[in-house]
Design an enzyme around this catalytic site. Sequence first.
Site, short mmCIF file in Angstrom:
data_model
loop_
_atom_site.label_atom_id
_atom_site.label_comp_id
_atom_site.label_asym_id
_atom_site.label_seq_id
_atom_site.Cartn_x
_atom_site.Cartn_y
_atom_site.Cartn_z
N THR A 42 3.15 0.22 9.53
CA THR A 42 1.97 0.38 10.39
C THR A 42 1.84 -0.75 11.39
O THR A 42 1.39 -0.54 12.52
CB THR A 42 0.70 0.46 9.52
N TYR A 56 -1.48 8.24 12.34
CA TYR A 56 -0.68 7.63 13.41
C TYR A 56 0.79 7.69 13.00
O TYR A 56 1.14 8.14 11.91
CB TYR A 56 -1.10 6.17 13.62
N THR A 122 2.91 -1.19 4.49
CA THR A 122 2.07 -1.67 3.39
C THR A 122 2.30 -0.89 2.10
O THR A 122 1.98 -1.38 1.02
CB THR A 122 0.59 -1.54 3.77
N ASP A 123 2.87 0.32 2.19
CA ASP A 123 2.98 1.15 0.99
C ASP A 123 3.84 0.52 -0.10
O ASP A 123 3.52 0.63 -1.28
CB ASP A 123 3.56 2.53 1.36
N LYS A 195 -1.58 -3.41 -3.66
CA LYS A 195 -2.40 -2.67 -2.69
C LYS A 195 -3.47 -1.91 -3.47
O LYS A 195 -3.16 -1.09 -4.33
CB LYS A 195 -1.53 -1.72 -1.88
N GLU A 316 0.04 -1.45 -28.92
CA GLU A 316 -0.16 0.00 -29.12
C GLU A 316 1.10 0.68 -29.68
O GLU A 316 1.12 1.88 -29.89
CB GLU A 316 -0.53 0.64 -27.79
N1 DAS Z 1 3.43 4.53 5.66
C1 DAS Z 1 2.94 3.16 5.59
C2 DAS Z 1 4.13 2.24 5.38
O1 DAS Z 1 5.02 2.23 6.23
C3 DAS Z 1 2.26 2.69 6.81
C4 DAS Z 1 1.76 1.29 6.56
O2 DAS Z 1 0.69 1.20 5.99
O3 DAS Z 1 2.45 0.31 6.87
O4 DAS Z 1 4.11 1.54 4.37
#
Ligand code: DAS
Length: 359
Positions: A42, A56, A122-123, A195, A316
């Site tokens: 992103t 986007y 970010t994923d 995250k 467990e």
């Molecule tokens: N799809 C997500 C990624 O590329 C977009 C982002 O949040 O960076 O990890």
Amino acid sequence: MHQPTRRLMLALCASMVLTGAHAQSVAPAPLPRVIILATGGTIAGTGASSTTTVGYTAATVGVQSLIKAVPELAKVAQVSGEQVFQIASENMSNEHWLTLAKRVNVLLARADVDGIVITHGTDTLEETAYFLDLVVKSRKPVVLVGAMRPSTALSADGPINLYNSVLLAASPEAVGKGVLVAMNDQIQAARDITKTNTSTLDAFRTPELGMLGYIQGSKPFFYRQSTRKHTVDTEFDIAGLNALPMVEIVYGYANVGPVAVDAFVAAGAKGIIHAGVGDGSLAAKVLPALKAARQKGAIVVRASRVGQGILARNGEANDDELDFVAADTLNPQKARILLMLALTRTSNSKDIQRMFYTY
Ligand code: DAS
């Protein structure tokens, strides 16, 4: 020459030399050299309008454009960029990780490189950060950065995140701290960051163990550091590796059955991470499949879907009897990373359990 005149001339020459030397001594030191390795995400994303913050396209803006958009970078470091990949990070793979890690180690071995920033989606940012935390062989700063809003959005967070990441990678305080993540004015450790929100600016947190510090007024402020081994202190070396062992994750939930475990083992998995309910509880319908996996030589790690807390060995389930491994505080996706690297060194479950208490 008349004596007082000679002394005056000598004093004058001396003052000229000193002034010159003094002038040289106040010349500003060269800025640290930081290389930005861009992988997509992103932070490199573009939307249809300035109010597009979802829906986007990620991974469209090149590294030179990212650098050009933040001229302030030149005040904190000598920056250059490399476009290593251009992908949305849900597509990050073991092969991408090996390529990236090898490039990081080559660059950090150079005397003229002081730190590295990796722009990333970010994923899976937390996963790449932890993988690098275990395989980078330098004390020099490596900082991962992403953005929750695309570069075209109102109040995009990418530019300030990038600026903060470069100044962190250029700072002596970040040396020896392990791989770091700098987003939302916070400094967080690769091992424990995760995250926690699909879209908000504060999505990246270290919920219970805590962030390491802040970046404020173009300065990093550290208040804690990781207690676990990382970078130069790990036993992992990916230099000669072109692949990582197959390790997969099965999710625990009410009514879960053995199908996923059996399928992964049949596909050749060398390790299974069981992201169990609660403290890693094993449903009666899944346990036989996990036992069979272990009997076929796969390493089974009990982790938890909960997200926080210690996954207790012999809590467990009787891990001693089952010869399973407890994930300690690693979430399932990070337990998978550590198990993959552990399997490049050993298939001994007790040795692997030691690694989960070390890294
Ligand atoms: N799809 C997500 C990624 O590329 C977009 C982002 O949040 O960076 O990890």
